[in-house]
Design a protein around this motif. Structure first.
Motif, PDB file in Angstrom:
ATOM      1  N   ALA A 186     -29.068 -58.053 -19.815  1.00  9.09           N
ATOM      2  CA  ALA A 186     -29.569 -59.157 -18.955  1.00  9.09           C
ATOM      3  C   ALA A 186     -31.028 -59.250 -18.488  1.00  9.09           C
ATOM      4  CB  ALA A 186     -28.537 -59.209 -17.699  1.00  9.09           C
ATOM      5  N   ALA A 187     -31.493 -57.931 -18.551  1.00  5.72           N
ATOM      6  CA  ALA A 187     -33.012 -57.792 -18.129  1.00  5.72           C
ATOM      7  C   ALA A 187     -33.767 -58.015 -19.166  1.00  5.72           C
ATOM      8  CB  ALA A 187     -33.052 -56.231 -17.517  1.00  5.72           C
ATOM      9  N   VAL A 188     -33.438 -58.175 -20.328  1.00  9.16           N
ATOM     10  CA  VAL A 188     -34.591 -58.336 -21.562  1.00  9.16           C
ATOM     11  C   VAL A 188     -35.506 -59.212 -21.317  1.00  9.16           C
ATOM     12  CG1 VAL A 188     -34.715 -58.788 -23.954  1.00  9.16           C
ATOM     13  CG2 VAL A 188     -32.948 -56.992 -23.314  1.00  9.16           C
ATOM     14  N   ARG A 189     -36.686 -59.240 -21.487  1.00  9.55           N
ATOM     15  CA  ARG A 189     -37.675 -60.290 -21.389  1.00  9.55           C
ATOM     16  C   ARG A 189     -38.514 -60.454 -22.813  1.00  9.55           C
ATOM     17  NH1 ARG A 189     -39.337 -61.576 -16.554  1.00  9.55           N
ATOM     18  NH2 ARG A 189     -41.413 -62.376 -17.083  1.00  9.55           N
ATOM     19  N   ILE A 190     -38.986 -61.721 -23.133  1.00  6.61           N
ATOM     20  CA  ILE A 190     -39.479 -62.124 -24.339  1.00  6.61           C
ATOM     21  C   ILE A 190     -40.643 -60.992 -24.590  1.00  6.61           C
ATOM     22  CG2 ILE A 190     -40.834 -63.846 -25.493  1.00  6.61           C
ATOM     23  CD1 ILE A 190     -39.236 -66.033 -24.140  1.00  6.61           C
ATOM     24  N   GLU A 191     -41.408 -60.397 -23.684  1.00  9.89           N
ATOM     25  CA  GLU A 191     -42.658 -59.818 -23.869  1.00  9.89           C
ATOM     26  C   GLU A 191     -41.967 -58.243 -24.214  1.00  9.89           C
ATOM     27  OE1 GLU A 191     -43.370 -61.522 -19.831  1.00  9.89           O
ATOM     28  OE2 GLU A 191     -41.703 -61.634 -21.368  1.00  9.89           O
ATOM     29  N   ASP A 192     -40.749 -57.872 -24.159  1.00  7.75           N
ATOM     30  CA  ASP A 192     -40.151 -56.622 -24.399  1.00  7.75           C
ATOM     31  C   ASP A 192     -40.038 -56.445 -25.883  1.00  7.75           C
ATOM     32  OD1 ASP A 192     -40.203 -56.292 -21.695  1.00  7.75           O
ATOM     33  OD2 ASP A 192     -37.905 -56.707 -21.433  1.00  7.75           O
ATOM     34  N   TYR A 193     -39.886 -57.524 -26.707  1.00  6.71           N
ATOM     35  CA  TYR A 193     -39.701 -57.055 -28.103  1.00  6.71           C
ATOM     36  C   TYR A 193     -40.862 -57.912 -28.978  1.00  6.71           C
ATOM     37  CZ  TYR A 193     -37.813 -62.096 -28.665  1.00  6.71           C
ATOM     38  OH  TYR A 193     -37.488 -63.214 -28.812  1.00  6.71           O
ATOM     39  N   ALA A 194     -41.791 -57.949 -28.236  1.00  7.47           N
ATOM     40  CA  ALA A 194     -43.113 -58.679 -29.168  1.00  7.47           C
ATOM     41  C   ALA A 194     -43.907 -57.586 -29.841  1.00  7.47           C
ATOM     42  CB  ALA A 194     -44.032 -59.360 -28.138  1.00  7.47           C
ATOM     43  N   GLU A 195     -43.672 -56.370 -29.661  1.00  6.89           N
ATOM     44  CA  GLU A 195     -44.621 -55.431 -30.253  1.00  6.89           C
ATOM     45  C   GLU A 195     -43.988 -55.006 -31.674  1.00  6.89           C
ATOM     46  OE1 GLU A 195     -46.500 -50.782 -29.484  1.00  6.89           O
ATOM     47  OE2 GLU A 195     -45.139 -51.817 -27.899  1.00  6.89           O
ATOM     48  N   PRO A 229     -37.771 -63.775 -18.748  1.00  2.48           N
ATOM     49  CA  PRO A 229     -36.166 -63.508 -19.381  1.00  2.48           C
ATOM     50  C   PRO A 229     -35.892 -64.237 -20.593  1.00  2.48           C
ATOM     51  CG  PRO A 229     -36.530 -64.072 -16.839  1.00  2.48           C
ATOM     52  CD  PRO A 229     -37.850 -64.651 -17.617  1.00  2.48           C
ATOM     53  N   LEU A 230     -35.225 -63.474 -21.393  1.00  6.87           N
ATOM     54  CA  LEU A 230     -34.931 -63.839 -22.720  1.00  6.87           C
ATOM     55  C   LEU A 230     -33.547 -64.864 -22.620  1.00  6.87           C
ATOM     56  CD1 LEU A 230     -35.047 -64.163 -25.934  1.00  6.87           C
ATOM     57  CD2 LEU A 230     -33.609 -62.222 -25.775  1.00  6.87           C
ATOM     58  N   ILE A 231     -32.572 -64.251 -22.252  1.00 10.36           N
ATOM     59  CA  ILE A 231     -31.519 -64.815 -21.954  1.00 10.36           C
ATOM     60  C   ILE A 231     -31.012 -65.591 -20.598  1.00 10.36           C
ATOM     61  CG2 ILE A 231     -28.696 -64.642 -22.042  1.00 10.36           C
ATOM     62  CD1 ILE A 231     -29.328 -61.995 -23.702  1.00 10.36           C
ATOM     63  N   LEU A 232     -30.777 -67.024 -20.654  1.00  9.88           N
ATOM     64  CA  LEU A 232     -30.778 -67.694 -19.708  1.00  9.88           C
ATOM     65  C   LEU A 232     -29.349 -68.372 -19.679  1.00  9.88           C
ATOM     66  CD1 LEU A 232     -34.060 -69.805 -20.374  1.00  9.88           C
ATOM     67  CD2 LEU A 232     -33.815 -67.820 -19.087  1.00  9.88           C
ATOM     68  N   ARG A 233     -28.952 -68.548 -18.496  1.00 14.72           N
ATOM     69  CA  ARG A 233     -27.612 -69.522 -18.228  1.00 14.72           C
ATOM     70  C   ARG A 233     -27.707 -70.781 -18.944  1.00 14.72           C
ATOM     71  NH1 ARG A 233     -27.468 -68.465 -11.640  1.00 14.72           N
ATOM     72  NH2 ARG A 233     -27.035 -66.042 -11.690  1.00 14.72           N
ATOM     73  N   PRO A 234     -26.733 -71.083 -19.758  1.00 14.16           N
ATOM     74  CA  PRO A 234     -26.907 -72.295 -20.742  1.00 14.16           C
ATOM     75  C   PRO A 234     -26.944 -73.664 -19.821  1.00 14.16           C
ATOM     76  CG  PRO A 234     -25.058 -70.845 -21.559  1.00 14.16           C
ATOM     77  CD  PRO A 234     -25.733 -70.230 -20.128  1.00 14.16           C
ATOM     78  N   VAL A 235     -26.388 -73.574 -18.849  1.00  8.80           N
ATOM     79  CA  VAL A 235     -26.440 -74.931 -18.052  1.00  8.80           C
ATOM     80  C   VAL A 235     -27.733 -75.093 -17.060  1.00  8.80           C
ATOM     81  CG1 VAL A 235     -25.048 -76.460 -16.148  1.00  8.80           C
ATOM     82  CG2 VAL A 235     -23.842 -75.120 -17.955  1.00  8.80           C
ATOM     83  N   SER A 236     -27.807 -73.989 -16.397  1.00 10.97           N
ATOM     84  CA  SER A 236     -28.884 -74.141 -15.302  1.00 10.97           C
ATOM     85  C   SER A 236     -30.239 -73.764 -15.910  1.00 10.97           C
ATOM     86  CB  SER A 236     -28.586 -73.146 -14.098  1.00 10.97           C
ATOM     87  OG  SER A 236     -28.542 -71.836 -14.223  1.00 10.97           O
ATOM     88  N   GLY A 237     -30.284 -72.813 -16.877  1.00 12.12           N
ATOM     89  CA  GLY A 237     -31.583 -72.364 -17.156  1.00 12.12           C
ATOM     90  C   GLY A 237     -32.124 -71.208 -16.512  1.00 12.12           C
ATOM     91  N   ASN A 238     -31.182 -70.738 -15.787  1.00 13.80           N
ATOM     92  CA  ASN A 238     -31.721 -69.335 -14.807  1.00 13.80           C
ATOM     93  C   ASN A 238     -31.301 -68.217 -15.549  1.00 13.80           C
ATOM     94  OD1 ASN A 238     -32.675 -71.014 -12.540  1.00 13.80           O
ATOM     95  ND2 ASN A 238     -30.576 -71.270 -11.844  1.00 13.80           N
ATOM     96  N   PRO A 239     -32.149 -67.099 -15.169  1.00 12.06           N
ATOM     97  CA  PRO A 239     -32.098 -65.778 -15.959  1.00 12.06           C
ATOM     98  C   PRO A 239     -30.679 -65.589 -15.665  1.00 12.06           C
ATOM     99  CG  PRO A 239     -34.082 -65.708 -14.795  1.00 12.06           C
ATOM    100  CD  PRO A 239     -33.292 -67.059 -14.531  1.00 12.06           C
TER     101      PRO A 239
END
Length: 304
Positions: free
Chosen positions: A161-170, A211-221
């Motif tokens: 849940a805590a994975v951010r897009i920046e976390d796997y950019a390297e 944040p990478l994974i969002l709630r499908p409906v609301s778009g919140n993390p």
């Protein structure tokens, strides 16, 4: 101040030595672990209050063992009693280290014997895991990313849940890598394989940060509860005939890695277990006599 409020607002001048020691001990932890240990210490403080004891001063091993018996008599399984004692034992250990008490009364307290030949978590075998990952991608890209992080990279629900897009950019030594902070605030770096990267990139879309994974409906993390609900939905659509949680996917990643022949040490690194004995609990084939080391040793030494 009663035990139920002993671990609430931080006002050092109003705290007893026991309360201050508890707050100091809990400050070492955060998130789910902090909440769990705070609950365990509240229960210890309440028991001491009900029995006219100071939770820290003049506690003897006999008091600790009476409390352990109390937990067992309250209906907890032996494994749950051992878990409930984690924070209590840590509380006394660090109070002793800090010089607040002359000795640690919990260090030799007898805990129930818990024999676990294997993890009790209901995981997924290879074919079930394959179907789970396939179905997840048909729901939303967010379900797909969550399933792959749990079922391939063996992340915990809070970690995924805590994975951010920046976390796997390297890219590191030719591998796309994921940086994360795991249990106990321990940093970890693990490779992202091509199938996993493909799913993560589909989830990312045109976004470049956040944040990478969002709630499908609301778009919140998402949070841990959302991860649980998403996994439950995938399992339902995939017709998995038993209860499946996010930890079931982590369990599946570890057990299937071991089934595939991954050495125990490498599986331990995947799981990020501090103790290899924890990883051994996931090895479904360790009782297989066909794999027993005596066969290899016989062939090596006796040539048979």
């Amino acid at each position: 101040m009663s035990g139920t409020t002993a671990l609430l607002p931080f006002r050092p001048m109003e705290m007893s030595p026991a309360q201050l020691a508890a707050v100091s001990y809990l400050a070492r932890y955060s998130g789910h672990t902090h909440r769990l240990y705070a609950f365990q210490l509240r229960r210890w403080f309440n028991w001491c209050e009900n029995n006219g004891l100071d939770p820290l001063q003049e506690i003897q091993r006999a008091h600790i063992e009476l409390y352990i018996r109390h937990l067992g008599n309250s209906g907890l399984m032996d494994s749950s009693v051992v878990t409930m004692m984690h924070a209590v034992r840590g509380f006394f250990r660090f109070a002793h280290i800090d010089g607040l008490i002359a000795s640690d009364p919990a260090v030799y307290a007898r805990l129930p014997k818990v024999h676990r030949d294997e993890s009790r978590t209901q995981g997924l075998d290879r074919l079930e895991l394959i179907r789970f990952l396939q179905v997840a991608q048909t729901l939303t890209v967010h379900h797909g990313a969550l399933a792959y992080l749990l079922g391939i990279n063996a992340l915990r629900a809070s970690e995924a849940a805590a994975v951010r897009i920046e976390d796997y950019a390297e890219t590191l030594r030719g591998h796309r890598v994921l940086h994360l902070v795991g249990k106990g605030n321990k940093p970890a770096t693990m490779p992202i394989t091509v199938p996993v990267l493909r799913v993560l990139e589909a989830c990312r879309g045109q976004r470049t940060a956040g944040p990478l994974i969002l709630r499908p409906v609301s778009g919140n993390p998402i949070d841990r509860r959302d991860a649980y609900r998403m996994v439950t939905r995938i399992a339902k659509v995939a017709d998995v005939p038993r209860h499946i949680s996010p930890h079931s996917l982590r369990h599946a990643a570890i057990t299937n890695a071991l089934d595939a022949g991954v050495p125990l040490r490498d599986a331990q690194i995947l799981a990020r277990h501090a103790d290899p004995r924890t990883t051994e609990h996931y090895d479904r084939a360790r009782g297989n006599l066909d794999r027993h080391a005596v066969h290899f040793l016989t062939a090596y030494v006796a040539g048979v």
